[in-house]
Design a protein around this motif. Sequence first.
Motif, mmCIF file in Angstrom:
data_model
loop_
_atom_site.group_PDB
_atom_site.id
_atom_site.type_symbol
_atom_site.label_atom_id
_atom_site.label_comp_id
_atom_site.label_asym_id
_atom_site.label_seq_id
_atom_site.Cartn_x
_atom_site.Cartn_y
_atom_site.Cartn_z
ATOM 1 N N GLU A 51 41.547 -113.756 -3.392
ATOM 2 C CA GLU A 51 42.025 -114.398 -4.620
ATOM 3 C C GLU A 51 41.144 -114.000 -5.794
ATOM 4 O O GLU A 51 41.556 -114.119 -6.950
ATOM 5 C CB GLU A 51 42.044 -115.916 -4.434
ATOM 6 C CG GLU A 51 43.211 -116.387 -3.573
ATOM 7 C CD GLU A 51 43.167 -117.878 -3.300
ATOM 8 O OE1 GLU A 51 44.221 -118.432 -2.925
ATOM 9 O OE2 GLU A 51 42.081 -118.490 -3.454
ATOM 10 N N GLY A 52 39.934 -113.563 -5.491
ATOM 11 C CA GLY A 52 39.115 -112.903 -6.493
ATOM 12 C C GLY A 52 39.506 -111.433 -6.469
ATOM 13 O O GLY A 52 40.672 -111.104 -6.284
ATOM 14 N N GLU A 53 38.543 -110.536 -6.591
ATOM 15 C CA GLU A 53 38.844 -109.116 -6.468
ATOM 16 C C GLU A 53 37.985 -108.526 -5.366
ATOM 17 O O GLU A 53 36.794 -108.822 -5.264
ATOM 18 C CB GLU A 53 38.590 -108.371 -7.790
ATOM 19 C CG GLU A 53 39.632 -108.669 -8.860
ATOM 20 C CD GLU A 53 39.429 -107.810 -10.105
ATOM 21 O OE1 GLU A 53 38.432 -107.065 -10.158
ATOM 22 O OE2 GLU A 53 40.270 -107.897 -11.013
ATOM 23 N N VAL A 54 38.600 -107.685 -4.532
ATOM 24 C CA VAL A 54 37.903 -106.969 -3.470
ATOM 25 C C VAL A 54 37.981 -105.485 -3.784
ATOM 26 O O VAL A 54 39.059 -104.962 -4.092
ATOM 27 C CB VAL A 54 38.540 -107.273 -2.098
ATOM 28 C CG1 VAL A 54 37.972 -106.347 -1.022
ATOM 29 C CG2 VAL A 54 38.312 -108.731 -1.717
ATOM 30 N N TRP A 55 36.832 -104.815 -3.682
ATOM 31 C CA TRP A 55 36.726 -103.416 -4.094
ATOM 32 C C TRP A 55 36.375 -102.514 -2.912
ATOM 33 O O TRP A 55 35.640 -102.911 -2.014
ATOM 34 C CB TRP A 55 35.642 -103.250 -5.157
ATOM 35 C CG TRP A 55 35.930 -103.922 -6.461
ATOM 36 C CD1 TRP A 55 35.970 -105.267 -6.712
ATOM 37 C CD2 TRP A 55 36.228 -103.287 -7.704
ATOM 38 N NE1 TRP A 55 36.264 -105.516 -8.027
ATOM 39 C CE2 TRP A 55 36.423 -104.308 -8.678
ATOM 40 C CE3 TRP A 55 36.329 -101.967 -8.107
ATOM 41 C CZ2 TRP A 55 36.719 -104.043 -10.002
ATOM 42 C CZ3 TRP A 55 36.622 -101.688 -9.436
ATOM 43 C CH2 TRP A 55 36.824 -102.710 -10.367
ATOM 44 N N ALA A 56 36.902 -101.272 -2.967
ATOM 45 C CA ALA A 56 36.548 -100.233 -2.005
ATOM 46 C C ALA A 56 36.173 -98.981 -2.781
ATOM 47 O O ALA A 56 36.692 -98.740 -3.889
ATOM 48 C CB ALA A 56 37.708 -99.943 -1.065
ATOM 49 N N ALA A 59 34.436 -91.594 -2.106
ATOM 50 C CA ALA A 59 33.925 -90.465 -2.886
ATOM 51 C C ALA A 59 33.614 -90.889 -4.324
ATOM 52 O O ALA A 59 33.837 -90.136 -5.278
ATOM 53 C CB ALA A 59 34.921 -89.312 -2.872
ATOM 54 N N GLY A 60 33.113 -92.098 -4.464
ATOM 55 C CA GLY A 60 32.735 -92.598 -5.777
ATOM 56 C C GLY A 60 33.877 -93.176 -6.583
ATOM 57 O O GLY A 60 33.666 -93.711 -7.668
ATOM 58 N N LYS A 61 35.089 -93.071 -6.073
ATOM 59 C CA LYS A 61 36.256 -93.569 -6.799
ATOM 60 C C LYS A 61 36.569 -94.998 -6.354
ATOM 61 O O LYS A 61 36.810 -95.235 -5.172
ATOM 62 C CB LYS A 61 37.457 -92.661 -6.566
ATOM 63 C CG LYS A 61 37.246 -91.238 -7.074
ATOM 64 C CD LYS A 61 38.463 -90.369 -6.779
ATOM 65 C CE LYS A 61 38.243 -88.948 -7.278
ATOM 66 N NZ LYS A 61 39.413 -88.073 -6.986
ATOM 67 N N PRO A 62 36.598 -95.951 -7.281
ATOM 68 C CA PRO A 62 36.833 -97.356 -6.907
ATOM 69 C C PRO A 62 38.311 -97.722 -6.873
ATOM 70 O O PRO A 62 39.125 -97.212 -7.646
ATOM 71 C CB PRO A 62 36.117 -98.120 -8.017
ATOM 72 C CG PRO A 62 36.238 -97.221 -9.216
ATOM 73 C CD PRO A 62 36.202 -95.811 -8.692
ATOM 74 N N SER A 63 38.639 -98.609 -5.961
ATOM 75 C CA SER A 63 39.951 -99.241 -5.928
ATOM 76 C C SER A 63 39.717 -100.737 -5.792
ATOM 77 O O SER A 63 38.766 -101.166 -5.135
ATOM 78 C CB SER A 63 40.791 -98.723 -4.754
ATOM 79 O OG SER A 63 41.127 -97.362 -4.914
ATOM 80 N N GLY A 85 42.616 -98.008 -9.143
ATOM 81 C CA GLY A 85 42.587 -96.972 -8.126
ATOM 82 C C GLY A 85 43.929 -96.765 -7.448
ATOM 83 O O GLY A 85 44.939 -97.394 -7.770
ATOM 84 N N THR A 86 43.946 -95.854 -6.471
ATOM 85 C CA THR A 86 45.185 -95.490 -5.782
ATOM 86 C C THR A 86 45.101 -95.672 -4.264
ATOM 87 O O THR A 86 46.126 -95.588 -3.587
ATOM 88 C CB THR A 86 45.536 -94.022 -6.070
ATOM 89 O OG1 THR A 86 44.445 -93.183 -5.643
ATOM 90 C CG2 THR A 86 45.784 -93.800 -7.552
ATOM 91 N N MET A 87 43.932 -95.901 -3.736
ATOM 92 C CA MET A 87 43.767 -96.047 -2.289
ATOM 93 C C MET A 87 44.102 -97.473 -1.866
ATOM 94 O O MET A 87 43.555 -98.434 -2.401
ATOM 95 C CB MET A 87 42.326 -95.699 -1.894
ATOM 96 C CG MET A 87 42.033 -95.862 -0.407
ATOM 97 S SD MET A 87 40.364 -95.294 0.018
ATOM 98 C CE MET A 87 39.378 -96.393 -1.034
#
Length: 351
Positions: A51-56, A59-63, A85-87
């Motif tokens: 419900e917050g934000e989860v990040w991945a 190669a340095g690119k965030p989603s 991001g796109t992943m």
Amino acid sequence: MNFKTATIRVAAIAALASLAPVSQANFFTDLFSSNKHEIVPLNISTTNLLEGEVWAFDAGKPSAYTIVSEKTKKGTRYKLDQKQGTMGLMQSQIPAGCVVSNAGKLKLETPIGVTLLSNGNVQLSYGNVKTPVEVDVKLVPYDVSGMKISEFLRTEGSQDSQAERVGNAKFPQGSIAMKSYSTFNSGEMFLPVTETFTNAKTAPELIKNFSSVPYCLGYVRREGQRPMGVLFDAKQSGPKITRGNYQLVPVRIDTIFCRPNGEPAVASGTWNLVTTNHSSAVVLSIPQNIDKRDFGVKQEENPKLEFAFIAPAKGDNVFRPGRYLAKGSTLEGKRYLFNTTAAMAIQNAMR
């Protein structure tokens, strides 16, 4: 036409290598125990985290992902919103190209629906509404405040180049890193990012084709490696046969097409035709006396993923090598996920 030659070795090796391993518990345990600071687990549910934000990071690119809700005539509907991001969330955790279904090859990108479970976890649904691929996802959060960022950008079996970019930077207070655990509610067939082929359209044809010539397995290159091929028993290729035997034979590495080197078989194994809600495959057991690396399986690869020749999907024509995951199996994610505080610190450290 009777198929007389096996698949190209180089392609087979590339395909098996591209189905990267899923991280196992000992990898994370070793990582946590290697840090000087105590890792503190947090009592936050998966639902609250999303419900917050989860990040991945890849190669340095965030989603980034978050659960959003909307009111409908039938009640509240939830979906997973890709904020950046796109992943996809599942793509960041399970390194396979796609899941094979009767409707076609399904990439686990954007789920068609999200269900909030009573235990605080979430269920993500992908593909067809009538026969979805359902995955129960559990996120386990840890307080990583004050710890080195680079340690949490590692992936199984290697040090990701993005970890080198952050130097000795540390996470600020309020930083959370998460492990993910994904349980598949049906047996599923996974294809690697780079696919190879067998030229067999049916299971009986697959068994017959590779009874006179072997199918060359990709192998992990190392000292003492033994390139081998699968050779099925030709008598077990009838349309009603669902199980049988195969032999592993040493093969040459100096030819384009798969050829035995003349040495006797080194082991024998069994195969089973496995059918799930979405697909089917000829699944091979690996003999106990065989180093799995000679079967194209990396040491760190999750043992729940079994080697399989997967039946054609819609729009496809032939069986392809991949992995089978039995119903109810849980896979641990291959990389960490982060809350916004930790993600901002990672991005700042990479600049």
